[in-house]
Design an enzyme around this catalytic site. Sequence first.
Site, PDB file in Angstrom:
ATOM      1  N   ASN A  55       2.665   9.773  -5.099  1.00 42.79           N
ATOM      2  CA  ASN A  55       2.337   9.649  -3.467  1.00 42.79           C
ATOM      3  C   ASN A  55       3.525  11.702  -3.156  1.00 42.79           C
ATOM      4  O   ASN A  55       3.365  12.557  -2.389  1.00 42.79           O
ATOM      5  CB  ASN A  55       1.819   9.313  -2.456  1.00 42.79           C
ATOM      6  CG  ASN A  55       0.657   9.079  -2.486  1.00 42.79           C
ATOM      7  OD1 ASN A  55       0.079   9.842  -3.327  1.00 42.79           O
ATOM      8  ND2 ASN A  55       0.815   7.507  -1.964  1.00 42.79           N
ATOM      9  N   ASN A 113       5.583   9.762   0.966  1.00 40.98           N
ATOM     10  CA  ASN A 113       4.674  10.663   0.778  1.00 40.98           C
ATOM     11  C   ASN A 113       4.275  11.795   1.697  1.00 40.98           C
ATOM     12  O   ASN A 113       3.368  12.417   1.939  1.00 40.98           O
ATOM     13  CB  ASN A 113       3.160   9.643   0.784  1.00 40.98           C
ATOM     14  CG  ASN A 113       3.422   8.830   2.400  1.00 40.98           C
ATOM     15  OD1 ASN A 113       4.178   8.737   3.355  1.00 40.98           O
ATOM     16  ND2 ASN A 113       1.755   8.704   2.980  1.00 40.98           N
ATOM     17  N   HIS A 123      10.748   1.690  -5.923  1.00 42.03           N
ATOM     18  CA  HIS A 123      10.416   3.147  -5.634  1.00 42.03           C
ATOM     19  C   HIS A 123      11.513   4.372  -4.900  1.00 42.03           C
ATOM     20  O   HIS A 123      11.464   5.859  -5.426  1.00 42.03           O
ATOM     21  CB  HIS A 123       9.185   3.351  -4.049  1.00 42.03           C
ATOM     22  CG  HIS A 123       8.047   4.290  -4.623  1.00 42.03           C
ATOM     23  ND1 HIS A 123       8.145   4.594  -5.588  1.00 42.03           N
ATOM     24  CD2 HIS A 123       7.285   4.418  -3.567  1.00 42.03           C
ATOM     25  CE1 HIS A 123       6.574   5.299  -5.103  1.00 42.03           C
ATOM     26  NE2 HIS A 123       6.009   5.158  -4.017  1.00 42.03           N
ATOM     27  N   ASP A 140      10.588   7.738  -8.882  1.00 43.52           N
ATOM     28  CA  ASP A 140      10.588   6.444 -10.511  1.00 43.52           C
ATOM     29  C   ASP A 140       9.060   6.964 -11.105  1.00 43.52           C
ATOM     30  O   ASP A 140       8.225   7.731 -10.886  1.00 43.52           O
ATOM     31  CB  ASP A 140      10.032   5.265  -9.194  1.00 43.52           C
ATOM     32  CG  ASP A 140       9.312   5.903  -8.449  1.00 43.52           C
ATOM     33  OD1 ASP A 140       9.202   6.487  -7.499  1.00 43.52           O
ATOM     34  OD2 ASP A 140       8.127   4.759  -8.202  1.00 43.52           O
TER      35      ASP A 140
END
Length: 197
Positions: free
Chosen positions: A122, A76, A29, A101
């Site tokens: 997100n 997020n 991530h 990603d």
Amino acid sequence: MEQDLPGAGEQVLLVGLGNPGPRYVGNRHNVGFLVLDELADRIGGKFKAHKGGAEVLEGHLAGRRVVLAKPRSFMNLSGGPVASTARFYKIAPTGVVVIHDELDIPYGALRLKLGGGDNGHNGLRSITKSLGTKEYYRVRFGVGRPPGRMDPADYVLKDFSTIERRELALNLDSCADAVEELVGKGLNAAQNAFHAG
């Protein structure tokens, strides 16, 4: 649809997505942060805390003035720092490039585009909401699908595998090259150069 970044005299905001803190450094991530680190090495500077809620570095890349930004929020909640940093530097959404990603692309493959949905990401959802538009650039770094029945959320919060790490430096370098191509020559040129197959 406009396919190129704003005029050459205007700054471009390059945003790498990730989660802050040592626990997340090597996660899939966090590949946006890793690409920004490579770009920072090329520019020759260090990130500094900015009141917009991101770590920023100003410099020149591919003959243009750029601002590199790593949001200090969790993934997020990336939108707030991205929007406030863009406002501070007076950069329109079409001058924003987000590096992140992407599960639906094989590991190491790259895809560049302007606009589109968030595909369950997100960080992108937060940025779209905060900017009030989907019309910003995305440089998508493929991390592939999780094996078996692993939850995608767990998969992206794991480090790259031993096999993936063998190619990681090369793939990060290639992604940084793609960002430079986008900044210097526009979306079509970058897609032609870096979209495989």
